[in-house]
Design a protein around this motif. Structure first.
Motif, PDB file in Angstrom:
ATOM      1  N   ILE A 239     -87.551 -45.411   2.342  1.00  0.00           N
ATOM      2  CA  ILE A 239     -86.674 -44.792   3.328  1.00  0.00           C
ATOM      3  C   ILE A 239     -86.585 -45.754   4.514  1.00  0.00           C
ATOM      4  O   ILE A 239     -87.608 -46.063   5.126  1.00  0.00           O
ATOM      5  CB  ILE A 239     -87.212 -43.429   3.806  1.00  0.00           C
ATOM      6  CG1 ILE A 239     -87.551 -42.525   2.607  1.00  0.00           C
ATOM      7  CG2 ILE A 239     -86.211 -42.768   4.743  1.00  0.00           C
ATOM      8  CD1 ILE A 239     -86.378 -42.158   1.734  1.00  0.00           C
ATOM      9  N   ASP A 242     -84.606 -45.519  10.831  1.00  0.00           N
ATOM     10  CA  ASP A 242     -83.388 -44.892  11.343  1.00  0.00           C
ATOM     11  C   ASP A 242     -83.587 -44.635  12.830  1.00  0.00           C
ATOM     12  O   ASP A 242     -84.303 -43.714  13.221  1.00  0.00           O
ATOM     13  CB  ASP A 242     -83.117 -43.574  10.593  1.00  0.00           C
ATOM     14  CG  ASP A 242     -81.711 -43.043  10.819  1.00  0.00           C
ATOM     15  OD1 ASP A 242     -81.219 -43.153  11.955  1.00  0.00           O
ATOM     16  OD2 ASP A 242     -81.114 -42.515   9.859  1.00  0.00           O
ATOM     17  N   HIS A 245     -83.038 -41.109  14.358  1.00  0.00           N
ATOM     18  CA  HIS A 245     -83.688 -39.954  13.764  1.00  0.00           C
ATOM     19  C   HIS A 245     -84.553 -39.198  14.764  1.00  0.00           C
ATOM     20  O   HIS A 245     -84.528 -37.967  14.828  1.00  0.00           O
ATOM     21  CB  HIS A 245     -84.524 -40.390  12.570  1.00  0.00           C
ATOM     22  CG  HIS A 245     -85.116 -39.251  11.806  1.00  0.00           C
ATOM     23  ND1 HIS A 245     -86.387 -38.788  12.034  1.00  0.00           N
ATOM     24  CD2 HIS A 245     -84.602 -38.462  10.843  1.00  0.00           C
ATOM     25  CE1 HIS A 245     -86.631 -37.770  11.241  1.00  0.00           C
ATOM     26  NE2 HIS A 245     -85.577 -37.554  10.502  1.00  0.00           N
ATOM     27  N   THR A 255     -79.667 -44.074   5.262  1.00  0.00           N
ATOM     28  CA  THR A 255     -80.798 -43.163   5.192  1.00  0.00           C
ATOM     29  C   THR A 255     -80.474 -41.983   4.286  1.00  0.00           C
ATOM     30  O   THR A 255     -81.292 -41.552   3.469  1.00  0.00           O
ATOM     31  CB  THR A 255     -81.172 -42.656   6.598  1.00  0.00           C
ATOM     32  OG1 THR A 255     -81.327 -43.768   7.476  1.00  0.00           O
ATOM     33  CG2 THR A 255     -82.456 -41.854   6.556  1.00  0.00           C
TER      34      THR A 255
END
Length: 284
Positions: A239, A242, A245, A255
């Motif tokens: 992952i 980001d 986020h 993502t």
């Protein structure tokens, strides 16, 4: 294929580089996510250390499955925290822990199974487990009492176990799972620690399938995920970092794609998406 077309339409084509292989990847993931299951698929999300992203992964995967499968999906919050799957799914404060229900515990129909659950939409039901005592986290016994009677009414059950110790707690999680998603920071030290444990879990007496999800929490992973993936005997999903986020901003496209791939991987009973895609390309 309608699901694939809808998802493709929502994504910038530049992300795929215009390549047939990338579009085929998305089709493979969509088929895995939507594919039939013989019995309810029990997927457990767990992390050894706080802040690795297990609750986020559980929430994103549960929402992805619920929005794209015909059958219902159950999200179980056993994290014992205030930022677990229930809250991340939008449950109000009084629904973080789901009130007990005799209907659920003696369920004979889907209507019984969803009685009193928080239902944010798209086929997802959220069950928040209570801890046996203040300051504790819900254990396997609570899962067996509250979740086990209703799992057969759902295609998939995604349980957010939060942080668990590698001995007794993790053994209980393993015993209740078809697949264990072990979530760890992607930095090399944490990734290698989780990789060693992943292989031990897969070799345990219960033999669950293990997927290692490496999350680049602080944009510090570097080449560690690629290095770990090359040496892993278990499936590894990554992952990306980001930036938005933590602020509550919508997830970046890459993502969302990473969580889509993770959802697809977790719905595979035996052969991983990565292996099946490689085999397909070698035949072409």
């Amino acid at each position: 294929m309608a699901g694939t077309s809808a998802l493709l339409g929502a994504l910038p084509l530049a992300l795929f580089g215009g390549t047939t292989a990338r579009v085929r990847d998305l089709g493979d993931w969509d088929r895995a996510i939507r594919g039939p299951v013989a019995t309810s698929r029990r997927v457990s999300f767990v992390q050894l250390r706080g802040g690795s992203g297990a609750s986020t992964a559980a929430t994103q995967v549960a929402a992805t499955l619920a929005s794209r499968r015909r059958g219902r999906v159950l999200g179980v919050d056993a994290s014992g925290g205030n930022r677990g799957l229930a809250q991340r799914s939008g449950a109000p404060a009084d629904a973080i822990v789901t009130p007990a229900s005799d209907r659920r515990r003696t369920a004979r129909s889907t209507a019984d199974a969803v009685d009193g659950l928080f239902r944010p939409g798209s086929g997802l039901g959220v069950l928040g487990l209570a801890a046996a005592e203040p300051g504790a986290v819900p254990g396997a016994n609570q899962w067996l009492l509250d979740a086990a009677p209703i799992v057969r009414f759902f295609d998939a059950v995604c349980t957010d176990w939060g942080v668990r110790g590698w001995k007794l707690d993790l053994a209980d999680v393993t015993a209740l799972s078809d697949t264990v998603c072990l979530v760890a920071r992607a930095d090399r030290r944490f990734a290698e620690e989780a990789l060693a444990l992943s292989q031990a879990i897969e070799d345990s007496a219960d033999h669950p399938r293990v997927v290692l999800a490496l999350v680049d929490v602080g944009d510090t992973a570097g080449l560690a995920p690629a290095t770990v993936t090359r040496t892993a005997a278990v499936c590894v999903s990554t992952i990306p970092f980001d930036r938005g986020h933590a602020t509550g901003a919508p997830l970046a496209t890459r993502t969302r794609l990473a969580y889509t791939r993770l959802a697809a991987e977790l719905m595979q009973p035996a052969v991983s998406v990565k292996q099946s895609m490689r085999a397909g390309r070698s035949d072409s």
